[in-house]
Design an enzyme around this catalytic site. Structure first.
Site, PDB file in Angstrom:
ATOM      1  N   ASN A  59       3.729  -1.073  16.413  1.00  0.00           N
ATOM      2  CA  ASN A  59       5.180  -1.149  16.204  1.00  0.00           C
ATOM      3  C   ASN A  59       5.973  -0.377  17.251  1.00  0.00           C
ATOM      4  O   ASN A  59       7.195  -0.292  17.156  1.00  0.00           O
ATOM      5  CB  ASN A  59       5.552  -0.603  14.818  1.00  0.00           C
ATOM      6  CG  ASN A  59       4.834  -1.324  13.699  1.00  0.00           C
ATOM      7  OD1 ASN A  59       4.059  -0.721  12.973  1.00  0.00           O
ATOM      8  ND2 ASN A  59       5.066  -2.605  13.574  1.00  0.00           N
TER       9      ASN A  59
ATOM     10  N   ALA B 210       0.840  -1.208   0.000  1.00  0.00           N
ATOM     11  CA  ALA B 210       0.000   0.000   0.000  1.00  0.00           C
ATOM     12  C   ALA B 210       0.872   1.253   0.000  1.00  0.00           C
ATOM     13  O   ALA B 210       0.583   2.223  -0.714  1.00  0.00           O
ATOM     14  CB  ALA B 210      -0.927  -0.001   1.204  1.00  0.00           C
TER      15      ALA B 210
ATOM     16  N   ARG C 168      11.924  -7.743   8.310  1.00  0.00           N
ATOM     17  CA  ARG C 168      12.270  -6.671   9.252  1.00  0.00           C
ATOM     18  C   ARG C 168      12.621  -7.193  10.649  1.00  0.00           C
ATOM     19  O   ARG C 168      13.390  -6.569  11.369  1.00  0.00           O
ATOM     20  CB  ARG C 168      11.100  -5.690   9.386  1.00  0.00           C
ATOM     21  CG  ARG C 168      10.719  -4.993   8.093  1.00  0.00           C
ATOM     22  CD  ARG C 168       9.808  -3.812   8.427  1.00  0.00           C
ATOM     23  NE  ARG C 168       9.052  -3.300   7.300  1.00  0.00           N
ATOM     24  CZ  ARG C 168       8.242  -2.263   7.387  1.00  0.00           C
ATOM     25  NH1 ARG C 168       8.076  -1.636   8.540  1.00  0.00           N
ATOM     26  NH2 ARG C 168       7.571  -1.839   6.342  1.00  0.00           N
TER      27      ARG C 168
ATOM     28  N   GLU D 102      10.373  -4.910  15.311  1.00  0.00           N
ATOM     29  CA  GLU D 102       9.210  -4.128  14.886  1.00  0.00           C
ATOM     30  C   GLU D 102       8.096  -4.159  15.926  1.00  0.00           C
ATOM     31  O   GLU D 102       6.927  -3.900  15.628  1.00  0.00           O
ATOM     32  CB  GLU D 102       8.724  -4.645  13.527  1.00  0.00           C
ATOM     33  CG  GLU D 102       9.776  -4.543  12.426  1.00  0.00           C
ATOM     34  CD  GLU D 102       9.850  -3.171  11.748  1.00  0.00           C
ATOM     35  OE1 GLU D 102       8.801  -2.573  11.498  1.00  0.00           O
ATOM     36  OE2 GLU D 102      10.977  -2.702  11.467  1.00  0.00           O
TER      37      GLU D 102
ATOM     38  N   HIS E 293       4.743  -7.559   8.175  1.00  0.00           N
ATOM     39  CA  HIS E 293       4.683  -7.860   9.618  1.00  0.00           C
ATOM     40  C   HIS E 293       3.778  -9.073   9.786  1.00  0.00           C
ATOM     41  O   HIS E 293       2.839  -9.271   9.005  1.00  0.00           O
ATOM     42  CB  HIS E 293       4.046  -6.703  10.410  1.00  0.00           C
ATOM     43  CG  HIS E 293       4.899  -5.476  10.519  1.00  0.00           C
ATOM     44  ND1 HIS E 293       4.403  -4.206  10.366  1.00  0.00           N
ATOM     45  CD2 HIS E 293       6.217  -5.325  10.800  1.00  0.00           C
ATOM     46  CE1 HIS E 293       5.372  -3.317  10.547  1.00  0.00           C
ATOM     47  NE2 HIS E 293       6.487  -3.972  10.796  1.00  0.00           N
TER      48      HIS E 293
ATOM     49  N   CYS F 113      -2.684  -2.359  13.306  1.00  0.00           N
ATOM     50  CA  CYS F 113      -1.444  -1.557  13.310  1.00  0.00           C
ATOM     51  C   CYS F 113      -1.604  -0.340  14.195  1.00  0.00           C
ATOM     52  O   CYS F 113      -0.644   0.129  14.795  1.00  0.00           O
ATOM     53  CB  CYS F 113      -1.113  -1.038  11.912  1.00  0.00           C
ATOM     54  SG  CYS F 113      -0.895  -2.296  10.682  1.00  0.00           S
TER      55      CYS F 113
HETATM   56  O1  SUG Z   1       6.057   0.468   8.764  1.00  0.00           O
HETATM   57  N1  SUG Z   1       3.883   2.375   6.732  1.00  0.00           N
HETATM   58  C1  SUG Z   1       4.099   1.544   7.933  1.00  0.00           C
HETATM   59  C2  SUG Z   1       2.880   0.688   8.214  1.00  0.00           C
HETATM   60  C3  SUG Z   1       2.992  -0.016   9.535  1.00  0.00           C
HETATM   61  C4  SUG Z   1       1.913  -1.027   9.725  1.00  0.00           C
HETATM   62  N2  SUG Z   1       2.033  -1.629  10.996  1.00  0.00           N
HETATM   63  C5  SUG Z   1       1.743  -2.919  11.304  1.00  0.00           C
HETATM   64  N3  SUG Z   1       1.565  -3.819  10.353  1.00  0.00           N
HETATM   65  N4  SUG Z   1       1.700  -3.242  12.528  1.00  0.00           N
HETATM   66  C6  SUG Z   1       5.349   0.666   7.778  1.00  0.00           C
HETATM   67  O2  SUG Z   1       5.575   0.169   6.666  1.00  0.00           O
HETATM   68  C7  SUG Z   1       4.411   4.125   5.148  1.00  0.00           C
HETATM   69  C8  SUG Z   1       4.885   5.558   5.159  1.00  0.00           C
HETATM   70  C9  SUG Z   1       4.927   6.162   3.791  1.00  0.00           C
HETATM   71  O3  SUG Z   1       5.147   5.462   2.811  1.00  0.00           O
HETATM   72  O4  SUG Z   1       4.723   7.394   3.689  1.00  0.00           O
HETATM   73  C10 SUG Z   1       4.684   3.374   6.445  1.00  0.00           C
HETATM   74  O5  SUG Z   1       5.600   3.719   7.166  1.00  0.00           O
END
Ligand code: SUG
Length: 445
Positions: free
Chosen positions: A110, A27, A214, A174, A250, A369
């Site tokens: 996280n 995404a 990660r 994480e 994750h 998240c």
């Molecule tokens: O670390 N997205 C976060 C999403 C974290 C989701 N957390 C869990 N699954 N628990 C990441 O990838 C995107 C920021 C950007 O592209 O502007 C971002 O950091």
């Protein structure tokens, strides 16, 4: 002793934007340069928090970090006033400006790993801030996260705080996104489940080919030691490398657990039979109820697109469970029909609630998240800052605060605008007074 699960959601910060910073997070990559709406993002999050509180769950709020982070830019050689630094970095490196402006601390799953007092040898709740060193924009979160955690859970009779692990990839951590706790009852001794993506000190061990893993096993083991968890309360599992390569960055994108229930995709883990039998054997006072979703019903790709598993699995007072899922689950036909079957199946999950979290989802952040789970006894809960707990009054106050300070449109160019920095400082200064946090931000010193 009676204990409850509290959910602490990250309040979305005023600089929420889409910068494509997370390679391996589908995404985030797809929405690079989309125009964000920080006001809507914050309100979507607040609505979820308030709805859960209205349903009888215990809900807290964690404050956002100050962004753009000028102090980090100073450590990277930028000098002069904040205004000059913003102008210089936007010319020299727009991606660096984006990284120090990210509102990524909203994904509080996280932020830290938490072990409840029933599991730890010293009987305290242990917290370790996650170093998040796989991504620069997230690696700058843990210092302030530690301060916020210490300010919210301050009584060292009950709470033990550990600094983040060494910030090198071998100890990539994480936080709670790769950690789940199973128990017969929240107050009972549980089994803590650590899911890692790779082994750092064994180059020959299996790991993904395309995207980064990660979390390392070595990081998870260090946290288990710091938290004083005995071996009989720990289970480790490796995430399947192929799922990481499919965008499962994750474990909480492919499984979720609560109580004695594990809701998981069949492609989630390496050696699933061993993992399930060890969890079942180590779980005291209950047997593991593993709800497997097969690829025939929902493919990994559909799970990633819908974020079916990035759901909150919550225990209701009658012992049955509710699943909080993102609205994207109704857009993916196989997932929508799977959820209908799940509720009708007579199993533990008998209710599904959908939330519109599109602003966060476009960066790969679903309901799970956005929240950090903290299991606390009633005595421990009494030691938490009461002003961060959601209430009718706090909900109203925070919505008014968002209306007053947040923009409804942010592009990459806006990040260089020094008035955005100043607006954010004014907003966060007021927020520390609302939540009674004290002076936690550098600009307040
Ligand atoms: O670390 N997205 C976060 C999403 C974290 C989701 N957390 C869990 N699954 N628990 C990441 O990838 C995107 C920021 C950007 O592209 O502007 C971002 O950091």
């Amino acid at each position: 002793m009676a204990a409850h699960e509290l959910n602490f959601d990250g309040l979305v910060g005023p600089t929420h934007n889409y910068s494509g910073l997370s390679y391996g997070n589908v995404a985030s990559e797809e929405n690079v340069m989309a125009i964000s709406n920080p006001k809507e993002a914050a309100k979507q999050g607040l609505k979820k928090m308030k709805s859960l509180q209205d349903m009888g769950f215990k809900q807290g709020v964690l404050a956002p970090h100050h962004r753009p982070n000028i102090e980090v830019l100073r450590t990277l050689g930028f000098t002069g006033s904040a205004e000059k630094i913003l102008a210089d970095v936007s010319r020299a490196s727009p991606v660096l400006l984006a990284a120090v402006s990210s509102a990524s601390c909203m994904w509080t799953a996280n932020a830290v790993t938490v072990s409840p007092s029933a599991d730890t040898l010293d009987g305290r709740v242990h917290f370790t801030a996650a170093n998040l060193n796989a991504k620069f924009h997230r690696s700058i979160e843990h210092q302030l996260t530690s301060s916020i955690m210490k300010a919210s859970f301050s009584d060292d009779r009950y709470f033990a705080h550990h600094e983040a692990l060494p910030s090198v990839s071998q100890f990539g951590d994480e936080g709670a996104a790769n950690h789940t706790r199973f128990c017969a009852d929240y107050g009972a001794e549980g089994v803590e489940f650590f899911v890692y993506g790779r082994r750092a000190f064994d180059e020959a061990a299996p790991k993904p080919n395309k995207y980064p893993a990660r979390q390392t096993l070595e990081a998870s083991e260090a946290i288990a030691r710091l938290h004083q968890l005995p071996d009989e309360r720990i289970v480790y599992a490796q995430q399947k490398p192929s799922t990481i390569d499919a965008g499962v960055f994750h474990n909480d994108v492919i499984s979720v657990g609560n109580g004695n229930v594990l809701f998981y995709h069949e492609e989630a883990f390496v050696d699933t039979d061993r993992v399930l039998s060890e969890l079942d054997r180590k779980l005291k006072g209950a047997s593991l109820n593993a709800i497997k979703v097969s690829s025939r019903d929902v493919t990994v790709d559909e799970a990633v697109r819908s974020y079916l598993f990035n759901s909150q699995l919550l225990s209701k007072p009658d012992g049955s469970m509710m699943l909080i899922v993102p609205a994207e689950c109704k857009e993916v036909a196989s997932v929508a029909s799977y959820l209908d079957q799940l509720v009708a199946s007579g199993g533990p999950v008998n209710q599904v609630e959908m939330f519109d979290l599109q602003q966060s989802m476009q960066n790969g952040g679903g309901p799970a998240c956005l929240r950090l789970r903290v299991v606390l006894t009633e005595e421990e809960q009494a030691a938490v800052n009461p002003h961060v707990m959601m209430s009718d009054q706090l909900f109203t106050t925070l919505n008014q605060w968002v209306d007053k300070h947040y923009r409804d449109r942010l592009t990459a160019d806006d990040l260089a605008d020094s008035s955005l920095l100043r607006e954010s400082e004014v907003a966060l200064d007021e927020l520390t007074q609302i939540l009674k946090l004290g002076s936690i931000y550098p600009f307040q010193q």
